[in-house]
Design an enzyme around this catalytic site. Structure first.
Site, PDB file in Angstrom:
ATOM      1  CB  ILE A 138      -0.978   0.030   1.205  1.00  0.00           C
ATOM      2  CG1 ILE A 138      -0.234  -0.081   2.539  1.00  0.00           C
ATOM      3  CG2 ILE A 138      -2.017  -1.064   1.075  1.00  0.00           C
ATOM      4  CD1 ILE A 138      -1.158  -0.009   3.747  1.00  0.00           C
ATOM      5  CG  ASP A 139      -0.126   4.274  -2.649  1.00  0.00           C
ATOM      6  OD1 ASP A 139       0.548   3.477  -3.326  1.00  0.00           O
ATOM      7  OD2 ASP A 139      -1.204   4.768  -3.037  1.00  0.00           O
ATOM      8  CE  LYS A 140       6.628   9.065   3.199  1.00  0.00           C
ATOM      9  NZ  LYS A 140       7.546  10.129   2.728  1.00  0.00           N
ATOM     10  NE  ARG A 239      -3.164   8.249  -4.140  1.00  0.00           N
ATOM     11  CZ  ARG A 239      -1.848   8.436  -4.092  1.00  0.00           C
ATOM     12  NH1 ARG A 239      -1.030   7.412  -3.830  1.00  0.00           N
ATOM     13  NH2 ARG A 239      -1.352   9.637  -4.312  1.00  0.00           N
TER      14      ARG A 239
END
Length: 309
Positions: A138-140, A239
């Site tokens: 998962i993204d930062k 997103r």
């Protein structure tokens, strides 16, 4: 030392130097490229350029010197992490917002992998030295649950479940706009943005199948709190899909053009639920992680804004 040379096309004129190079050399991170600029490893028209904000011009000749890679060794680091579940085969971690999942060139410390190497005796070797145990990411700036494999057998099983789209992955997101529908499905292929190679986008060509199911949990005037369930798992999928239907995530620095009314420290997105078949026991297991405090604070601010109207 590796040397890469480029001549800037008219379509790329005006891009920042580090952005342009990152678009040409996708395997290098922006932070690594910025270090190359600072160290004098970038030449523009024969002279070294140390200003990261330099904007390239058509026909600029750019030469990038990439030093030989250092012998890579990812070190265990005593970083506190929230382990929700652990056995001999899998680890479920509740990743905080702001933590990178695994090391990358120019960023070998402070990641979830560094913390896992300290906390766990074994991690699967399938993804090599950089990403041991990492089955998905998962993204930062996205918080929430991640599956980690402690051995290769578990890794192969979990990876196959991901491929078959049988893993239950549910996110909570705060988006701009008042979504009229109670629920919906976004079925739109995602691929690399045709112009900005640092972004993903819904594309007509060279895209991969991507499906996101969503339902509205709460409405707050100009905002909606939604639950998003992934059928596929493309990079930045939620997103990109929410921006595609004109409801970008609050705080999204890449896909939202909206002016934020408050500080968010990245997109308001949390991986709340993950469910899968245990790779050895064969049982279905499901885990939940409550929305973190930083996310709750954003909701409270929006609730107060609604009351003032």
């Amino acid at each position: 030392m590796e040397i890469q040379k480029f001549i800037v096309d008219d379509i790329d004129e005006g891009q920042r130097l580090d952005v342009y190079i990152a678009n040409q050399l996708e395997h290098l991170s922006r932070s690594f490229i910025q270090k190359l600029i600072e160290q004098g490893n970038i030449q523009i028209n024969g002279s070294k350029e140390t200003v990261k904000k330099y904007k390239v011009l058509e026909n600029d000749e750019i030469e990038v010197e990439i030093p030989e890679p250092e012998l890579l060794k990812v070190e265990p680091e005593d970083i506190p992490i929230d382990i929700v579940y652990e056995d001999e085969d899998v680890v479920i971690v509740n990743k905080p917002q702001g933590m990178v999942v695994h090391p990358a060139p120019g960023n070998y410390h402070g990641t979830l992998v560094n913390a896992l190497l300290y906390q766990c005796k074994n991690l699967s070797s399938i993804n090599g030295v950089i990403r041991p145990g990492i089955v998905h990411r998962i993204d930062k700036d996205t918080s929430g649950l991640l599956m980690v494999a402690k051995n290769d057998r578990a890794h192969r099983s979990l990876a196959e479940q991901l491929k078959e789209h049988s893993i239950n992955r549910v996110y909570v997101a705060l988006v701009h706009g008042n979504i009229k529908e109670e629920r919906g499905t976004i079925n739109a292929p995602i691929g690399r943005h045709p112009v900005d190679r640092m972004k993903m986008a819904v594309v007509d060509r060279n895209g991969k199948n991507a499906v996101t199911h969503f339902r509205v949990l709460e409405r707050y005037g100009e905002y909606s709190l939604i639950e998003a369930k992934l059928e596929t798992g493309r990079t930045h999928q939620i997103r990109v899909h929410m921006a595609y239907i004109h409801h970008p995530l609050v705080g999204d620095p890449i896909y939202s053009q909206k002016k934020e009314k408050f500080h968010t420290e990245g997109q308001a997105l949390h991986a709340q639920t993950i469910g899968f078949i245990h790779p050895v026991k064969g049982e279905y297991m499901e885990f939940h992680a409550e929305i973190p405090e930083r996310f709750r604070k954003i909701i409270k601010i929006i609730e107060n804004l609604c009351r003032q109207r």
